[in-house]
Write a protein that holds these residues in place. Structure first.
Motif, PDB file in Angstrom:
ATOM      1  N   UNK A  52       0.836  -1.193   0.000  1.00 58.05           N
ATOM      2  CA  UNK A  52       0.000   0.000   0.000  1.00 58.05           C
ATOM      3  C   UNK A  52       0.873   1.246   0.000  1.00 58.05           C
ATOM      4  N   UNK A  53       0.372   2.270  -0.701  1.00 55.89           N
ATOM      5  CA  UNK A  53       0.981   3.600  -0.747  1.00 55.89           C
ATOM      6  C   UNK A  53      -0.155   4.580  -0.478  1.00 55.89           C
ATOM      7  N   UNK A  54      -0.190   5.166   0.699  1.00 52.53           N
ATOM      8  CA  UNK A  54      -1.327   6.003   1.055  1.00 52.53           C
ATOM      9  C   UNK A  54      -0.870   7.311   1.699  1.00 52.53           C
ATOM     10  N   UNK A  55      -1.576   8.412   1.338  1.00 54.55           N
ATOM     11  CA  UNK A  55      -1.238   9.720   1.888  1.00 54.55           C
ATOM     12  C   UNK A  55      -2.447  10.631   1.950  1.00 54.55           C
ATOM     13  N   UNK A  56      -2.382  11.613   2.819  1.00 52.97           N
ATOM     14  CA  UNK A  56      -3.496  12.544   2.972  1.00 52.97           C
ATOM     15  C   UNK A  56      -3.782  13.352   1.718  1.00 52.97           C
ATOM     16  N   UNK A  57      -2.748  13.602   0.905  1.00 55.03           N
ATOM     17  CA  UNK A  57      -2.930  14.323  -0.359  1.00 55.03           C
ATOM     18  C   UNK A  57      -2.691  13.423  -1.558  1.00 55.03           C
ATOM     19  N   UNK A  58      -1.557  12.701  -1.584  1.00 57.60           N
ATOM     20  CA  UNK A  58      -1.198  11.825  -2.708  1.00 57.60           C
ATOM     21  C   UNK A  58      -0.732  10.477  -2.174  1.00 57.60           C
ATOM     22  N   UNK A  59      -1.245   9.401  -2.768  1.00 62.34           N
ATOM     23  CA  UNK A  59      -0.811   8.084  -2.346  1.00 62.34           C
ATOM     24  C   UNK A  59       0.584   7.741  -2.841  1.00 62.34           C
ATOM     25  N   UNK A  60       0.795   7.871  -4.162  1.00 62.05           N
ATOM     26  CA  UNK A  60       2.060   7.476  -4.774  1.00 62.05           C
ATOM     27  C   UNK A  60       2.488   8.518  -5.810  1.00 62.05           C
ATOM     28  N   UNK A  61       3.729   8.989  -5.705  1.00 60.14           N
ATOM     29  CA  UNK A  61       4.278   9.934  -6.664  1.00 60.14           C
ATOM     30  C   UNK A  61       5.346   9.255  -7.503  1.00 60.14           C
ATOM     31  N   UNK A  62       5.097   9.096  -8.798  1.00 58.14           N
ATOM     32  CA  UNK A  62       6.034   8.401  -9.681  1.00 58.14           C
ATOM     33  C   UNK A  62       7.254   9.261  -9.989  1.00 58.14           C
ATOM     34  N   UNK A  63       8.320   8.616 -10.482  1.00 54.32           N
ATOM     35  CA  UNK A  63       9.583   9.312 -10.731  1.00 54.32           C
ATOM     36  C   UNK A  63       9.448  10.418 -11.778  1.00 54.32           C
ATOM     37  N   UNK A  64       8.505  10.269 -12.701  1.00 55.49           N
ATOM     38  CA  UNK A  64       8.318  11.288 -13.747  1.00 55.49           C
ATOM     39  C   UNK A  64       7.472  12.460 -13.267  1.00 55.49           C
ATOM     40  N   UNK A  65       6.933  12.391 -12.077  1.00 55.62           N
ATOM     41  CA  UNK A  65       6.016  13.409 -11.590  1.00 55.62           C
ATOM     42  C   UNK A  65       6.685  14.537 -10.824  1.00 55.62           C
ATOM     43  N   UNK A  66       5.957  15.655 -10.747  1.00 52.55           N
ATOM     44  CA  UNK A  66       6.353  16.820  -9.955  1.00 52.55           C
ATOM     45  C   UNK A  66       5.185  17.225  -9.077  1.00 52.55           C
ATOM     46  N   UNK A  67       5.441  17.375  -7.780  1.00 50.47           N
ATOM     47  CA  UNK A  67       4.398  17.753  -6.830  1.00 50.47           C
ATOM     48  C   UNK A  67       4.838  19.003  -6.084  1.00 50.47           C
ATOM     49  N   UNK A  68       3.971  20.008  -6.058  1.00 48.27           N
ATOM     50  CA  UNK A  68       4.235  21.252  -5.332  1.00 48.27           C
ATOM     51  C   UNK A  68       3.085  21.493  -4.357  1.00 48.27           C
ATOM     52  N   UNK A  69       3.425  21.597  -3.083  1.00 48.20           N
ATOM     53  CA  UNK A  69       2.426  21.800  -2.034  1.00 48.20           C
ATOM     54  C   UNK A  69       2.807  23.046  -1.242  1.00 48.20           C
ATOM     55  N   UNK A  70       1.859  23.975  -1.101  1.00 47.00           N
ATOM     56  CA  UNK A  70       2.158  25.218  -0.405  1.00 47.00           C
ATOM     57  C   UNK A  70       0.973  25.650   0.454  1.00 47.00           C
ATOM     58  N   UNK A  71       1.284  26.019   1.694  1.00 50.86           N
ATOM     59  CA  UNK A  71       0.277  26.556   2.626  1.00 50.86           C
ATOM     60  C   UNK A  71      -0.893  25.599   2.797  1.00 50.86           C
ATOM     61  N   UNK A  72      -0.572  24.346   3.087  1.00 52.59           N
ATOM     62  CA  UNK A  72      -1.597  23.321   3.263  1.00 52.59           C
ATOM     63  C   UNK A  72      -1.560  22.729   4.673  1.00 52.59           C
ATOM     64  N   UNK A  73      -2.635  22.021   5.029  1.00 50.00           N
ATOM     65  CA  UNK A  73      -2.761  21.406   6.348  1.00 50.00           C
ATOM     66  C   UNK A  73      -3.258  19.979   6.204  1.00 50.00           C
ATOM     67  N   UNK A  74      -2.603  19.059   6.925  1.00 52.04           N
ATOM     68  CA  UNK A  74      -3.117  17.688   7.045  1.00 52.04           C
ATOM     69  C   UNK A  74      -3.450  17.445   8.508  1.00 52.04           C
ATOM     70  N   UNK A  75      -4.730  17.224   8.781  1.00 56.38           N
ATOM     71  CA  UNK A  75      -5.177  16.949  10.144  1.00 56.38           C
ATOM     72  C   UNK A  75      -6.133  15.761  10.137  1.00 56.38           C
ATOM     73  N   UNK A  76      -5.925  14.858   9.214  1.00 56.63           N
ATOM     74  CA  UNK A  76      -6.766  13.680   9.124  1.00 56.63           C
ATOM     75  C   UNK A  76      -6.078  12.460   9.715  1.00 56.63           C
TER      76      UNK A  76
END
Length: 199
Positions: A52-76
């Motif tokens: 399993x690959x699980x996350x509050x925003x994204x489960x799995x980020x592949x090598x070809x991908x780009x993820x930018x997260x700014x001013x966010x909150x995880x409270x789950x």
């Protein structure tokens, strides 16, 4: 994909699957994903038979991908049980192999893994075997725990890291637990930083 000023407060659940990729916003990302001023308050839970690959925003980020997260909150709550092989769980991203930037964000939720041979849990990222991670002005105030049969790695920011990372102006004031059979690694920022990584 560009997301701004959004909220996830539902439930994403997988049971009896061989493998699961679960996220509050994206399960599996291989392209460009940007999210700003958004939150994840819901429940992400997996009872997969193997991986399993699980996350509050994204489960799995592949090598070809780009993820930018700014001013966010995880409270789950991000919860994994039963996995036979590897369980990679993070407050923001379960597994990241590409380019990741997280700025001015907060992790106050709960990440837990029960069962599995290779367990990697992080307040922000569960595992990052490759890729580049930049984190700036972030805060971890949550609870991370891993309890498997062989390897247990828990970190306030990352469970396991072996790529290239930069952490600047961040704080870790939450709880981190690693217990169970085999070897346990626990750190306020990173549980296990492998030798091939650069910090």
């Amino acid at each position: 994909i560009n997301i701004k000023s959004s909220v996830f407060n539902g439930e994403v659940f997988s049971e009896f699957a061989k493998s699961s990729y679960l996220g509050g916003y994206i399960g599996n990302n291989g392209g460009f994903f940007s999210i700003e001023e958004s939150s994840s308050y819901g429940l992400i839970s997996s009872m997969s038979d193997e991986d399993c690959r699980i996350g509050g925003f994204v489960g799995n980020g592949l090598s070809a991908g780009t993820i930018i997260i700014k001013s966010c909150v995880c409270d789950g709550e991000i919860m994994s049980k039963k996995g036979v092989n590897s369980c990679l769980s993070g407050g923001y991203i379960g597994n990241n192999l590409g380019k990741l930037t997280i700025e001015e964000s907060l992790s106050t939720g709960k990440v837990s893994i029960e069962g599995g041979v290779d367990c990697r849990a992080g307040g922000f990222v569960g595992s990052a075997k490759t890729g580049t991670i930049t984190m700036k002005s972030c805060t971890y105030e949550g609870e991370v725990s891993s309890s498997g049969t062989d390897i247990n790695a828990s970190g306030g920011y990352m469970g396991v890291f072996s790529g290239e990372q930069s952490i600047e102006g961040c704080s870790s004031i939450g709880k981190v637990f690693a217990e169970g059979g085999g070897v346990c690694y626990a750190g306020g920022f990173v549980g296990l930083a492998k030798s091939e990584g650069t910090t």
